[in-house]
Design a protein around this motif. Structure first.
Motif, mmCIF file in Angstrom:
data_model
loop_
_atom_site.group_PDB
_atom_site.id
_atom_site.type_symbol
_atom_site.label_atom_id
_atom_site.label_comp_id
_atom_site.label_asym_id
_atom_site.label_seq_id
_atom_site.Cartn_x
_atom_site.Cartn_y
_atom_site.Cartn_z
ATOM 1 N N VAL A 93 38.016 22.250 -31.044
ATOM 2 C CA VAL A 93 37.228 22.056 -29.830
ATOM 3 C C VAL A 93 37.357 23.319 -28.992
ATOM 4 N N THR A 94 36.220 23.947 -28.704
ATOM 5 C CA THR A 94 36.220 25.188 -27.928
ATOM 6 C C THR A 94 35.299 25.045 -26.722
ATOM 7 N N GLU A 95 35.603 25.803 -25.693
ATOM 8 C CA GLU A 95 34.825 25.804 -24.455
ATOM 9 C C GLU A 95 33.527 26.577 -24.653
ATOM 10 N N LEU A 96 32.431 26.039 -24.116
ATOM 11 C CA LEU A 96 31.150 26.750 -24.134
ATOM 12 C C LEU A 96 30.898 27.319 -22.748
ATOM 13 N N GLY A 97 30.758 28.622 -22.670
ATOM 14 C CA GLY A 97 30.494 29.259 -21.384
ATOM 15 C C GLY A 97 29.070 29.050 -20.923
ATOM 16 N N GLN A 98 28.123 29.237 -21.810
ATOM 17 C CA GLN A 98 26.713 29.094 -21.475
ATOM 18 C C GLN A 98 25.966 28.475 -22.639
ATOM 19 N N VAL A 99 24.945 27.694 -22.304
ATOM 20 C CA VAL A 99 24.023 27.149 -23.297
ATOM 21 C C VAL A 99 22.622 27.330 -22.741
ATOM 22 N N HIS A 100 21.707 27.818 -23.579
ATOM 23 C CA HIS A 100 20.314 28.020 -23.175
ATOM 24 C C HIS A 100 19.391 27.380 -24.197
ATOM 25 N N ARG A 101 18.407 26.627 -23.730
ATOM 26 C CA ARG A 101 17.369 26.103 -24.625
ATOM 27 C C ARG A 101 16.246 27.128 -24.633
ATOM 28 N N ILE A 102 15.927 27.638 -25.794
ATOM 29 C CA ILE A 102 14.957 28.723 -25.918
ATOM 30 C C ILE A 102 13.563 28.280 -25.473
ATOM 31 N N ARG A 103 13.121 27.114 -25.911
ATOM 32 C CA ARG A 103 11.748 26.669 -25.637
ATOM 33 C C ARG A 103 11.455 26.519 -24.154
ATOM 34 N N THR A 104 12.372 25.871 -23.400
ATOM 35 C CA THR A 104 12.092 25.543 -22.000
ATOM 36 C C THR A 104 12.824 26.448 -21.014
ATOM 37 N N GLY A 105 13.827 27.164 -21.474
ATOM 38 C CA GLY A 105 14.609 27.993 -20.569
ATOM 39 C C GLY A 105 15.697 27.233 -19.827
ATOM 40 N N GLU A 106 15.886 25.945 -20.155
ATOM 41 C CA GLU A 106 16.936 25.169 -19.514
ATOM 42 C C GLU A 106 18.294 25.748 -19.854
ATOM 43 N N THR A 107 19.244 25.560 -18.935
ATOM 44 C CA THR A 107 20.598 26.057 -19.150
ATOM 45 C C THR A 107 21.605 24.956 -18.862
ATOM 46 N N GLY A 108 22.844 25.181 -19.309
ATOM 47 C CA GLY A 108 23.915 24.248 -19.024
ATOM 48 C C GLY A 108 23.741 22.913 -19.725
ATOM 49 N N ASP A 109 24.186 21.821 -19.066
ATOM 50 C CA ASP A 109 24.118 20.481 -19.632
ATOM 51 C C ASP A 109 22.680 20.075 -19.999
ATOM 52 N N GLU A 110 21.701 20.534 -19.217
ATOM 53 C CA GLU A 110 20.306 20.177 -19.479
ATOM 54 C C GLU A 110 19.816 20.753 -20.806
ATOM 55 N N ALA A 111 20.419 21.852 -21.247
ATOM 56 C CA ALA A 111 19.998 22.499 -22.499
ATOM 57 C C ALA A 111 20.537 21.761 -23.723
#
Length: 112
Positions: A93-111
């Motif tokens: 289990v590792t920490e995720l600093g950032q997450v981006h959804r490519i299609r919509t540009g959402e970031t974080g939990d929303e992505a």
């Protein structure tokens, strides 16, 4: 957000996938990999010749989750992947600093 990486026996993949979907995991990435741990491979016989298989086939399952689902998902993977024999696998289990959804540009939990 966390990334769960589980290395499991290939024949347990369907059980793990079904169990994770039951607890609310919506997506995952699966990769066929080879490796070994304490079991250090094994020997096989082919056409009368014995040879060592150093790397055993495994499956790597990767799941990105919000923090509130992580513990439940880890417990679910353990229950579904466990055979009680050597080589059942590992979970990281590792920490995720950032997450981006490519299609919509959402970031974080929303992505996720």
């Amino acid at each position: 957000m966390k990334l769960i990486t589980a290395v499991i026996k290939p024949f347990r993949l369907d059980d793990v996938r079904n169990a994770l979907s039951e607890v609310g995991v919506q997506g995952m990435t699966v990769t066929e990999v080879k490796g070994f741990g304490r079991q250090k491979g094994h020997t096989e016989l082919y056409r009368g010749a014995e040879y060592v298989v150093d790397f055993l086939p495994k499956v790597k399952v990767e799941v990105a989750l919000t923090d509130d689902l992580v513990d439940r998902a880890v417990e679910t993977i353990i229950e579904a992947a466990k055979t009680g024999k050597v080589g059942d696998g590992k979970i990281f289990v590792t920490e995720l600093g950032q997450v981006h959804r490519i299609r919509t540009g959402e970031t974080g939990d929303e992505a996720l």
